[in-house]
Write a protein that holds these residues in place. Structure first.
Motif, PDB file in Angstrom:
ATOM      1  N   ILE A  16      -1.969  11.525   8.113  1.00 41.46           N
ATOM      2  CA  ILE A  16      -0.332  10.007   7.444  1.00 41.46           C
ATOM      3  C   ILE A  16       0.547  10.569   8.996  1.00 41.46           C
ATOM      4  CG2 ILE A  16       0.923   9.774   5.694  1.00 41.46           C
ATOM      5  CD1 ILE A  16      -1.493  10.080   4.149  1.00 41.46           C
ATOM      6  N   GLU A  17       0.839  11.717   9.079  1.00 46.99           N
ATOM      7  CA  GLU A  17       1.835  11.840   9.973  1.00 46.99           C
ATOM      8  C   GLU A  17       1.988  12.034  11.360  1.00 46.99           C
ATOM      9  OE1 GLU A  17       4.974  12.313   8.791  1.00 46.99           O
ATOM     10  OE2 GLU A  17       3.585  12.408   6.856  1.00 46.99           O
ATOM     11  N   GLU A  18       0.534  11.679  11.533  1.00 48.78           N
ATOM     12  CA  GLU A  18       0.429  11.088  12.893  1.00 48.78           C
ATOM     13  C   GLU A  18       0.459   9.670  14.110  1.00 48.78           C
ATOM     14  OE1 GLU A  18       0.041  14.219  15.154  1.00 48.78           O
ATOM     15  OE2 GLU A  18       0.287  15.108  13.395  1.00 48.78           O
ATOM     16  N   LYS A  19       0.812  10.217  14.786  1.00 50.19           N
ATOM     17  CA  LYS A  19       1.141   9.014  15.407  1.00 50.19           C
ATOM     18  C   LYS A  19      -0.526   7.492  16.099  1.00 50.19           C
ATOM     19  CE  LYS A  19       5.266   8.597  17.866  1.00 50.19           C
ATOM     20  NZ  LYS A  19       6.111   8.420  19.606  1.00 50.19           N
ATOM     21  N   ALA A  20      -0.163   6.735  15.496  1.00 48.51           N
ATOM     22  CA  ALA A  20      -0.875   6.268  15.843  1.00 48.51           C
ATOM     23  C   ALA A  20      -0.462   3.609  15.820  1.00 48.51           C
ATOM     24  CB  ALA A  20      -2.264   6.291  15.268  1.00 48.51           C
ATOM     25  N   ASP A  21      -1.641   3.705  16.891  1.00 47.60           N
ATOM     26  CA  ASP A  21      -1.277   2.089  16.527  1.00 47.60           C
ATOM     27  C   ASP A  21      -1.991   1.398  15.616  1.00 47.60           C
ATOM     28  OD1 ASP A  21      -0.525   1.207  19.385  1.00 47.60           O
ATOM     29  OD2 ASP A  21      -1.835   2.051  19.737  1.00 47.60           O
ATOM     30  N   LEU A  22      -3.194   2.406  15.371  1.00 53.21           N
ATOM     31  CA  LEU A  22      -4.070   1.766  14.209  1.00 53.21           C
ATOM     32  C   LEU A  22      -4.490   2.814  13.423  1.00 53.21           C
ATOM     33  CD1 LEU A  22      -4.948  -0.704  12.271  1.00 53.21           C
ATOM     34  CD2 LEU A  22      -7.608  -0.139  13.827  1.00 53.21           C
ATOM     35  N   ASN A  76       4.386   7.313  10.736  1.00 48.32           N
ATOM     36  CA  ASN A  76       3.904   6.845  12.448  1.00 48.32           C
ATOM     37  C   ASN A  76       2.914   6.081  12.815  1.00 48.32           C
ATOM     38  OD1 ASN A  76       6.170   8.633  12.617  1.00 48.32           O
ATOM     39  ND2 ASN A  76       4.886  10.710  12.324  1.00 48.32           N
ATOM     40  N   PHE A  77       2.405   5.641  11.842  1.00 47.16           N
ATOM     41  CA  PHE A  77       1.116   4.591  12.501  1.00 47.16           C
ATOM     42  C   PHE A  77       1.222   3.494  12.188  1.00 47.16           C
ATOM     43  CE2 PHE A  77       0.378   5.998   7.738  1.00 47.16           C
ATOM     44  CZ  PHE A  77       0.780   4.644   7.520  1.00 47.16           C
ATOM     45  N   LYS A  78       0.835   2.219  13.816  1.00 45.27           N
ATOM     46  CA  LYS A  78       2.106   1.194  12.924  1.00 45.27           C
ATOM     47  C   LYS A  78       1.477   0.065  12.127  1.00 45.27           C
ATOM     48  CE  LYS A  78       3.198   1.014  17.953  1.00 45.27           C
ATOM     49  NZ  LYS A  78       2.710   0.820  18.795  1.00 45.27           N
ATOM     50  N   LYS A  79       0.239   0.153  11.793  1.00 50.42           N
ATOM     51  CA  LYS A  79      -1.243  -0.577  11.033  1.00 50.42           C
ATOM     52  C   LYS A  79      -1.691   0.105  10.230  1.00 50.42           C
ATOM     53  CE  LYS A  79      -1.270  -4.422  13.241  1.00 50.42           C
ATOM     54  NZ  LYS A  79      -1.873  -5.526  14.448  1.00 50.42           N
ATOM     55  N   VAL A  80      -2.289   0.047   8.961  1.00 48.15           N
ATOM     56  CA  VAL A  80      -3.332   0.726   8.678  1.00 48.15           C
ATOM     57  C   VAL A  80      -4.664  -0.509   8.397  1.00 48.15           C
ATOM     58  CG1 VAL A  80      -2.447   0.060   6.354  1.00 48.15           C
ATOM     59  CG2 VAL A  80      -4.296   2.151   6.713  1.00 48.15           C
ATOM     60  N   LEU A  81      -5.975   0.081   9.088  1.00 47.50           N
ATOM     61  CA  LEU A  81      -6.937  -0.545   8.118  1.00 47.50           C
ATOM     62  C   LEU A  81      -7.565   0.241   7.352  1.00 47.50           C
ATOM     63  CD1 LEU A  81      -9.357  -3.153   9.301  1.00 47.50           C
ATOM     64  CD2 LEU A  81     -10.110  -1.222  10.634  1.00 47.50           C
ATOM     65  N   LEU A  82      -8.001  -0.743   5.847  1.00 50.51           N
ATOM     66  CA  LEU A  82      -8.928   0.305   4.958  1.00 50.51           C
ATOM     67  C   LEU A  82     -10.044  -0.886   5.240  1.00 50.51           C
ATOM     68  CD1 LEU A  82      -6.558  -0.631   1.566  1.00 50.51           C
ATOM     69  CD2 LEU A  82      -6.899   2.083   2.850  1.00 50.51           C
ATOM     70  N   GLU A 114      -4.606   0.592  21.350  1.00 53.49           N
ATOM     71  CA  GLU A 114      -5.083   1.836  21.864  1.00 53.49           C
ATOM     72  C   GLU A 114      -5.332   3.191  21.402  1.00 53.49           C
ATOM     73  OE1 GLU A 114      -2.078   1.193  25.422  1.00 53.49           O
ATOM     74  OE2 GLU A 114      -3.156  -0.411  25.605  1.00 53.49           O
ATOM     75  N   THR A 115      -4.571   3.475  20.440  1.00 50.09           N
ATOM     76  CA  THR A 115      -4.389   5.300  19.929  1.00 50.09           C
ATOM     77  C   THR A 115      -4.803   4.694  18.360  1.00 50.09           C
ATOM     78  OG1 THR A 115      -2.839   5.751  21.235  1.00 50.09           O
ATOM     79  CG2 THR A 115      -3.596   7.111  19.389  1.00 50.09           C
ATOM     80  N   VAL A 116      -6.008   5.076  17.802  1.00 53.91           N
ATOM     81  CA  VAL A 116      -6.537   5.139  16.712  1.00 53.91           C
ATOM     82  C   VAL A 116      -7.246   6.093  15.774  1.00 53.91           C
ATOM     83  CG1 VAL A 116      -8.755   3.867  15.364  1.00 53.91           C
ATOM     84  CG2 VAL A 116      -8.322   3.025  17.456  1.00 53.91           C
ATOM     85  N   ASN A 117      -6.610   6.202  14.678  1.00 52.85           N
ATOM     86  CA  ASN A 117      -6.605   7.295  13.770  1.00 52.85           C
ATOM     87  C   ASN A 117      -7.590   7.284  12.538  1.00 52.85           C
ATOM     88  OD1 ASN A 117      -5.087   9.046  16.034  1.00 52.85           O
ATOM     89  ND2 ASN A 117      -3.759   9.323  14.252  1.00 52.85           N
ATOM     90  N   ILE A 118      -8.612   8.172  12.803  1.00 54.67           N
ATOM     91  CA  ILE A 118      -9.561   7.782  11.540  1.00 54.67           C
ATOM     92  C   ILE A 118     -10.069   8.852  10.916  1.00 54.67           C
ATOM     93  CG2 ILE A 118     -12.168   6.895  11.502  1.00 54.67           C
ATOM     94  CD1 ILE A 118     -12.385   5.812  13.872  1.00 54.67           C
TER      95      ILE A 118
END
Ligand code: BES
Ligand code: MG
Ligand code: ZN
Length: 528
Positions: A16-22, A76-82, A114-118
């Motif tokens: 949750i605290e990490e940077k990401a576009d998604l 820090n994440f721009k969007k969230v994808l459920l 560009e950056t995706v955290n899963i």
């Protein structure tokens, strides 16, 4: 060249605290927020907007459905994808994990992240109760699909996307996902998980090389091009050596079958022969792998109709998966001796082409009558599997786009498997199915055999006389050249290039690179 441009890493921090576009998070159907502490935490971060949005959109989290929400600068994440995981009790195998991952990662690409955290399945010890599969295998599957599902080949486009003419589109610099971080719980066996992900990354590089060889046009990907690629990959790998035999050397060996197919083309045939030995210690087994390498199949004098010829550059997909596999072999480090052979040539009509009616003498000494020059794959395999068996392997597997009939029976979903050895057949099935490359066995009843083993005036008849059980005819023809060696034949004419639907690994109308992932699993099983 076959390097993946997307970087995949395993991370144990708080996602949750990490940077990401998604940020991609999995959510079970019907369970919604109650069960997932992670989704709950994201909701809190977004001041409860996520729950509101889920309600508003009536998002049910059915398998592979998704919901996107902007964090509006609150995180820090721009969007969230459920991403919907479907019903918890139904999520039982890696195939579903692959499907879900493919839809998530394709969605991420369409969102130009560009950056995706899963954190799809919450890979931590708590998730053992939710997914009854082991975390390292899940992570490996996620990595494999993530690195393959958005494949594009744009090398020959001089303008990347002709539809991009609006101002915003012209400024669009998105060239694909650059970085994928898979978040896992710190309490897991991180070493094993990372090891599996490393294998996944290496395997996908092999798949991508195979795809590139298949999709390159036939005026580029000639037998010589395949041989040059083989040289390049053999050069920088420990334990791997290569021999390339030209026409004269094949003549000396008596490869009358292979050379007859090659004769109609101006392209010189190449017999590509890799040999791998473990860097240290003794090999547990010696395995031979042979790929069909017809760089273009016009049908020869039994010429194909235009429509059927259109895609025939992919008639070297078997060879491509062998080269793809060998390109990463030193990263897999199997405790095995491997002989990998490709008889590469082009099947063309010409004044010098082989004819229906010709009798050929193969390297084995067996003679064959040609009744259809379009059944050329088995003719080249006759010499290449015989040559491979002369190296005395404990088992041999050939992989070939051999018959249109296999597309009729299994479609593009599964490859046909045929064998002279039930134990080996089981092992290969297990490995390929675990890898997500489906195979289905067809029987080689003795009844079928006479169709190809009785020529009118030669030992064999290449296209068979029956006009039935076409895939088995092809396999049974090849079988005559392996002697007693335990053998599996994989007919990949249907799986090598999905045309109808995206598969979890391959966007439709692209080469799959089918075989690399399955072979990697099989080699791992043999060396463990
Ligand atoms: N390369 C083709 C098989 C093929 C067909 C691959 C469709 C992918 C899609 C092979 O060389 C071939 O032409 N086989 C013939 C054999 C027949 C003449 C006995 C076929 O399947 O029609
Ligand atoms: Mg053919
Ligand atoms: Zn062919």
């Amino acid at each position: 060249m076959n390097k993946n441009t997307t970087k995949f890493s395993v991370i144990t921090k708080n996602i949750i605290e990490e940077k990401a576009d998604l940020l991609i998070v999995g959510i079970y159907e019907n369970k919604k927020l109650e069960l997932s502490p992670l989704v709950k935490a994201i909701d809190e971060k977004l001041n409860g907007n996520l729950t509101v949005y889920i309600e508003e959109e009536k998002f049910e989290a059915k398998i592979s459905t998704s919901l996107v929400l902007s964090s509006l600068g609150k995180a820090n994440f721009k969007k969230v994808l459920l991403i919907g995981l479907g019903k918890q009790q139904e999520l039982k195998d890696l195939d579903q994990i692959r499907k879900i991952t493919a839809s998530a990662i394709r969605k991420a690409d369409s969102l130009k992240a560009e950056t995706v955290n899963i954190s799809l399945f919450g890979l931590d010890s708590a998730s053992k109760e939710t997914v009854n599969l082991n975390a390292p295998q899940i992570a490996r599957s996620i990595a494999e699909v993530s690195l393959l599902a958005n494949y594009k080949f744009e090398k020959y486009l001089t303008t990347k996307d002709k539809n991009k003419d609006s101002e915003t589109d012209q400024n669009d610099k998105f060239t694909g996902i650059q970085k994928i971080n898979l978040f896992v719980g710190a309490e897991l066996n991180e070493a094993e998980l990372k090891k599996q992900v490393e294998i996944a990354i290496a395997s996908t590089e092999g798949v991508l090389l195979a795809r590139e060889l298949i999709i390159e046009p036939p005026n580029i990907a000639t037998p010589t091009y395949l041989a040059e690629t083989a040289k390049r990959i053999a050069k920088d790998q420990k334990g791997l050596t290569l021999k390339v035999l030209g026409k004269a050397e094949c003549e000396k060996l008596g490869m009358g079958a292979f050379l007859a197919v090659a004769r109609g083309s101006v392209e010189e045939p190449k017999l590509i022969h890799f040999h791998y030995k473990p860097i240290s210690g003794k090999a547990k087994k010696h395995i031979a792998i042979v790929g069909k390498g017809i760089t273009f199949d016009s049908g020869g004098l039994s010429l194909k109709p235009a429509k059927a010829m259109e895609k025939m550059k992919y008639d070297m997909a078997g060879a491509a998966s062998v080269i793809g596999l060998m390109s990463i072999i030193s990263k897999i480090e199997p405790q095995l001796e491997i002989t990998a052979v490709i008889a590469a040539c082009e099947n063309m009509p010409s004044g010098d082409a082989y004819r229906p009616g010709d009798i050929l003498t193969s390297m084995s000494g067996k003679t064959m009558e040609i009744n259809n020059t379009d059944a050329e794959g088995r003719v080249t395999l006759a010499d290449s599997v015989f040559y491979a068996c002369e190296q005395k392997p404990d088992q041999i597997i050939d992989i070939a786009t051999l018959t249109g009939a296999i597309v009729v029976s299994l479609g593009e979903t599964a490859a046909g498997l045929m064998s002279n050895n039930p134990e080996l057949a089981e092992e290969v099935k297990k490995a390929f199915n675990l890898a997500g490359e489906k195979v289905w066995e067809l029987p080689l009843y003795e009844d079928y055999e006479s169709s190809v083993t009785k020529g009118t005036i030669a030992d064999m008849l290449n296209a068979g006389s029956g006009g039935q059980a076409g895939s088995q005819n092809g396999a049974l023809f090849v079988k005559q050249f392996v002697g007693k060696t335990p053998w599996v034949h994989l007919d990949i004419a249907g799986t090598c290039w999905p045309e109808k639907k995206d598969t979890c690994f391959t966007p439709k109308n692209n080469p799959a690179g089918y075989g690399v992932l399955g072979f990697v699993r099989h080699l791992e099983n043999l060396s463990s």
